[in-house]
Design a protein around this motif. Structure first.
Motif, PDB file in Angstrom:
ATOM      1  N   GLU A  37      -3.229  -2.896  -4.467  1.00  0.00           N
ATOM      2  CA  GLU A  37      -3.017  -3.170  -3.040  1.00  0.00           C
ATOM      3  C   GLU A  37      -4.224  -3.822  -2.391  1.00  0.00           C
ATOM      4  O   GLU A  37      -4.295  -3.921  -1.161  1.00  0.00           O
TER       5      GLU A  37
ATOM      6  N   ASN B 110       0.424  -4.778   6.022  1.00  0.00           N
ATOM      7  CA  ASN B 110       1.220  -3.721   5.402  1.00  0.00           C
ATOM      8  C   ASN B 110       1.861  -2.804   6.450  1.00  0.00           C
ATOM      9  O   ASN B 110       2.430  -1.763   6.094  1.00  0.00           O
TER      10      ASN B 110
ATOM     11  N   ASN C 288       0.809  -1.228   0.000  1.00  0.00           N
ATOM     12  CA  ASN C 288       0.000   0.000   0.000  1.00  0.00           C
ATOM     13  C   ASN C 288       0.840   1.275   0.000  1.00  0.00           C
ATOM     14  O   ASN C 288       0.336   2.354   0.308  1.00  0.00           O
TER      15      ASN C 288
ATOM     16  N   ALA D 127      -3.288   4.501  -4.338  1.00  0.00           N
ATOM     17  CA  ALA D 127      -3.964   3.284  -4.785  1.00  0.00           C
ATOM     18  C   ALA D 127      -4.029   3.221  -6.307  1.00  0.00           C
ATOM     19  O   ALA D 127      -3.869   2.146  -6.897  1.00  0.00           O
TER      20      ALA D 127
END
Length: 221
Positions: A193, A200, A154, A158
């Motif tokens: 992601e 993450n 991430n 995005a």
């Protein structure tokens, strides 16, 4: 409701019996370890039972016939996947390439840090050989379709991660096609992601999430 389910349960039981018979044949007797051939037979048997019941007016007969046919087909698929998995494990040179045999598909997972430089969609030369090995395997087992799926962590936006995952999936697919796999067998997807397999919040988790998966799906016969 109970009557409607009963034929499918019977067919599933028949599929289980067939998997035991497969095990007895492979191991020289009953009680051996479960393998993916057995799992394939069970998956195919239940799927065939459901289909047979849905398409036959005599649902009991349809489920039993469908279950038996599905179990045989599933066992054949499972056996082929077992063999292909063993050959890939033997031939792939990088021990960080992971292979997961689920009984109805093979998932070959390549960490992106060995596939690509940072922020790049150009396949590292060191990994081209392993991808060409996968391409050879796909040509040896032509009865399958392939999904190449890119994933990121991430870090960053995005939208950028989505684009990067698509570019990297396309790059891996390009090497497979260079190795002789027909483009009609390959579908590429970028998941960005959106499908992490680890947290993450840590560098280790981020590294696991950055990956490309080659999913080998045997076609139903």
């Amino acid at each position: 409701m109970i009557r409607a389910k009963t034929p499918i349960l019977i067919a599933a039981g028949a599929a289980l019996t067939l998997t035991a018979a497969c095990d007895a044949q492979n191991m020289g007797g009953f009680g051996g370890p479960t393998n993916k051939t057995q799992q394939g037979a069970l998956i195919g048997g239940i799927a065939g039972a459901v289909t047979g019941a849905a398409t036959s007016k005599k649902s009991g007969k349809g489920a039993l016939i469908g279950g038996a046919i599905g179990a045989l087909g599933g066992a054949a698929i499972g056996n082929a996947l077992d063999k292909q998995e063993a050959e890939l494990r033997r031939d792939l040179e990088n021990d960080r390439v992971q292979i997961n045999n689920t009984g109805d598909r093979l998932i070959v997972t390549l960490p992106q840090d060995i596939l690509f430089a940072v922020d790049s969609a150009r396949v590292n030369n060191a990994l081209r050989g392993d991808l060409l090995t996968v391409a050879d395997s796909l040509q040896n087992y032509p009865g399958s379709t392939v999904q190449v799926v890119g994933h990121t962590d991430n870090t960053g936006s995005a939208s950028y991660n989505q684009q990067l995952s698509e570019r990297r999936a396309n790059a891996v697919a390009g090497v497979l096609m260079d190795g002789g796999v027909g483009s009609n067998r390959i579908n590429t997807y970028g998941r960005g992601e959106n499908q992490p397999i680890a947290s993450n919040l840590t560098p280790q988790g981020k590294a696991q999430n950055r990956r490309v998966e080659i999913v080998i799906l045997p076609n139903a016969r």
